[in-house]
Design a protein around this motif. Structure first.
Motif, short mmCIF file in Angstrom:
data_model
loop_
_atom_site.label_atom_id
_atom_site.label_comp_id
_atom_site.label_asym_id
_atom_site.label_seq_id
_atom_site.Cartn_x
_atom_site.Cartn_y
_atom_site.Cartn_z
N MET A 9 8.53 -27.99 -90.65
CA MET A 9 8.93 -26.67 -91.14
C MET A 9 10.13 -26.20 -90.35
O MET A 9 10.18 -26.31 -89.13
N ALA A 10 11.12 -25.65 -91.06
CA ALA A 10 12.35 -25.17 -90.43
C ALA A 10 12.08 -23.92 -89.61
O ALA A 10 11.20 -23.11 -89.92
N ASP A 11 12.89 -23.73 -88.56
CA ASP A 11 12.78 -22.56 -87.69
C ASP A 11 13.84 -21.54 -88.15
O ASP A 11 15.04 -21.81 -88.08
N ILE A 12 13.42 -20.35 -88.62
CA ILE A 12 14.31 -19.32 -89.16
C ILE A 12 14.16 -18.06 -88.31
O ILE A 12 13.03 -17.60 -88.06
N THR A 13 15.29 -17.52 -87.91
CA THR A 13 15.33 -16.26 -87.16
C THR A 13 16.16 -15.24 -87.92
O THR A 13 17.04 -15.61 -88.71
N ARG A 14 15.89 -13.95 -87.65
CA ARG A 14 16.57 -12.84 -88.34
C ARG A 14 17.55 -12.18 -87.39
O ARG A 14 17.22 -11.89 -86.26
N ARG A 15 18.75 -11.86 -87.94
CA ARG A 15 19.75 -11.12 -87.19
C ARG A 15 20.58 -10.25 -88.15
O ARG A 15 21.36 -10.80 -88.95
N PHE A 16 20.34 -8.94 -88.09
CA PHE A 16 21.19 -7.97 -88.81
C PHE A 16 21.34 -8.32 -90.29
O PHE A 16 22.44 -8.37 -90.84
N GLY A 17 20.26 -8.60 -90.95
CA GLY A 17 20.30 -8.91 -92.37
C GLY A 17 20.63 -10.34 -92.69
O GLY A 17 20.59 -10.75 -93.86
N PHE A 18 21.01 -11.13 -91.71
CA PHE A 18 21.29 -12.55 -91.90
C PHE A 18 20.11 -13.37 -91.39
O PHE A 18 19.27 -12.89 -90.64
N ARG A 19 20.08 -14.64 -91.78
CA ARG A 19 19.05 -15.57 -91.32
C ARG A 19 19.74 -16.80 -90.71
O ARG A 19 20.79 -17.24 -91.21
N HIS A 20 19.12 -17.28 -89.65
CA HIS A 20 19.64 -18.51 -89.02
C HIS A 20 18.57 -19.59 -89.15
O HIS A 20 17.41 -19.39 -88.77
N LEU A 21 18.95 -20.73 -89.68
CA LEU A 21 18.03 -21.84 -89.89
C LEU A 21 18.38 -22.98 -88.92
O LEU A 21 19.57 -23.35 -88.80
N ARG A 22 17.35 -23.51 -88.30
CA ARG A 22 17.50 -24.70 -87.44
C ARG A 22 16.44 -25.70 -87.87
O ARG A 22 15.24 -25.47 -87.75
N ALA A 23 16.91 -26.83 -88.41
CA ALA A 23 16.01 -27.84 -88.97
C ALA A 23 15.69 -28.92 -87.94
O ALA A 23 16.43 -29.12 -86.97
N ALA A 24 14.57 -29.62 -88.17
CA ALA A 24 14.19 -30.75 -87.32
C ALA A 24 15.08 -31.95 -87.62
O ALA A 24 15.64 -32.07 -88.72
N PRO A 25 15.22 -32.88 -86.68
CA PRO A 25 16.07 -34.05 -86.93
C PRO A 25 15.55 -34.94 -88.05
O PRO A 25 16.32 -35.72 -88.63
N THR A 26 14.26 -34.84 -88.40
CA THR A 26 13.69 -35.68 -89.45
C THR A 26 13.54 -34.93 -90.77
O THR A 26 12.84 -35.41 -91.67
N ALA A 27 14.19 -33.80 -90.90
CA ALA A 27 14.12 -33.00 -92.14
C ALA A 27 15.51 -32.93 -92.79
O ALA A 27 16.50 -32.63 -92.13
N HIS A 28 15.54 -33.22 -94.09
CA HIS A 28 16.79 -33.15 -94.86
C HIS A 28 16.86 -31.77 -95.52
O HIS A 28 15.98 -31.39 -96.31
N ILE A 29 17.92 -31.02 -95.19
CA ILE A 29 18.10 -29.64 -95.68
C ILE A 29 19.17 -29.66 -96.78
O ILE A 29 20.25 -30.27 -96.63
N ARG A 30 18.84 -28.94 -97.87
CA ARG A 30 19.80 -28.77 -98.98
C ARG A 30 19.91 -27.27 -99.24
O ARG A 30 18.96 -26.63 -99.67
N HIS A 31 21.12 -26.71 -98.97
CA HIS A 31 21.36 -25.26 -99.08
C HIS A 31 22.31 -24.99 -100.25
O HIS A 31 23.44 -25.51 -100.27
N LEU A 32 21.83 -24.20 -101.22
CA LEU A 32 22.65 -23.80 -102.36
C LEU A 32 22.91 -22.29 -102.25
O LEU A 32 21.96 -21.51 -102.06
N ARG A 33 24.17 -21.94 -102.38
CA ARG A 33 24.55 -20.53 -102.38
C ARG A 33 25.08 -20.17 -103.78
O ARG A 33 26.13 -20.67 -104.19
#
Length: 350
Positions: A1-25
């Protein structure tokens, strides 16, 4: 599971080395890859997280053999998502932008797909075999059939999955049937154990008999040796007695000879002593006779005065010893008076 933190309405994601992340905006690909870390807006982002590591899936399937017997197959399948993009489009791997958790259960869907496919191949194989044949063949045919079937399954390739390994851990019939099947083998094993026990007992009895025979032979040999020892001791005792008797005879003969020699010597010495004493007495008698003769001759030739003097000497020799003489005045006066008188001779002369 990805580690997500909150900052001023934004989110920061930090993924594990064995997880493939696909981000669509807004439907456009913004980030894609393993081990990413980036900032995003939660209202415009669609993120999926596909695991890229090896996964293991344990499964149990119940099959029926050709002779209508139930058989349980326990297996473990190791798989990997080789095409995360395809897997993300076929299965929902989307995550919550606030928590990082999957919105659905994608791994359960993949596990169901793999389990059903593997069970199908296992059931097909077991259905063509009897229970005895399946148990005799073991897990190898089942493992090979499941591995071959999964590697050629088009649905897995279309989902982006690849099977790494298949392990079949057990083939188990029902408990009652398993006990029934084990009974002949157990009976055979028990028979072998009984036979081994009987053989061991027979060997033990044979060894005990051999030991008893050896002990008896040892006792017989010991008795024979004791008999020889007693005979030898008797012979030694007789020989010793004979030697002692001979020695006693020799000592007795020696003692008799010694006593004879001593008696002979003593007799000879007594004879010699007797002869010597006889000669001495004879010589002494002759000397005494000569002395008496000379004494008589001397007395014959001597005068009366000399004879009187000799008689007084002899008399004085036989008188008792006088230690002291007490002279009183009366005795001394008488002696002096007598000494003062003139001496008279025998013919009357003064």
């Amino acid at each position: 599971m990805a580690d997500i933190t909150r900052r001023f309405g934004f989110r920061h994601l930090r993924a594990a080395p064995t997880a493939h992340i696909r981000h669509l905006r807004r439907g456009t690909l913004a980030h894609e890859g393993t081990g990413l870390a980036f900032w995003f807006r939660p209202l415009t982002a669609a993120i999926s997280e596909v695991p890229a590591d090896d996964r293991e899936l344990a499964m149990i399937c119940h099959a029926r053999t050709a002779d209508f017997q139930d058989l349980t197959v326990q297996a473990t399948v190791t798989y990997r998502i080789t095409d995360p993009v395809v897997a993300a489009t076929r299965v929902d791997f989307g995550i919550d932008p606030d928590t990082g958790a999957w919105r659905a259960e994608p791994l359960d869907q993949l596990g169901t797909l793999l389990t059903e496919s593997a069970q199908q191949h296992a059931l097909e194989l077991v259905a063509g075999l009897t229970l005895a044949q399946a148990l005799a063949a073991g897990v190898t045919p089942v493992r090979e059939r499941i591995g071959a079937g999964l590697s050629t399954d088009p649905r897995l390739a279309e989902t982006g999955l690849a099977v790494i390994a298949v392990r079949v851990t057990a083939l188990r019939p029902e408990a009652d049937l398993e006990r029934a099947l084990r009974t002949p083998a157990r009976e055979q094993v028990q028979q072998e154990a009984d036979r081994a026990t009987y053989e061991r007992r027979a060997v033990a009895v044979e060894r005990e008999r051999a030991i008893a025979e050896n002990e008896l032979a040892s006792k017989i040999e010991l008795a024979r040796r004791e008999e020889d020892l007693v005979a030898q001791q008797g012979a030694n005792a007789r020989r010793q007695a004979e030697q002692n008797a001979a020695a006693d005879r020799v000592r007795a003969d020696s003692e008799a000879a010694r006593r004879t020699r001593i008696a002979t010597a003593e007799a000879e010495a007594a004879r010699i002593l007797a002869d010597a004493q006889a000669d001495s007495e004879r010589v002494l008698g002759e000397a005494r006779a000569a002395s008496e003769e000379a004494w008589l001759l001397a007395h014959q030739q001597a005068g009366p005065e000399l004879l009187h003097a000799l008689a007084l000497g002899k008399l004085a020799e036989h008188l008792p010893k006088i230690d002291s003489i007490t002279l009183s005045p009366d005795v001394l006066t008488g002696l002096l008076t007598r000494l003062g008188r003139p001496a008279t001779t025998g013919d009357g002369e003064r």
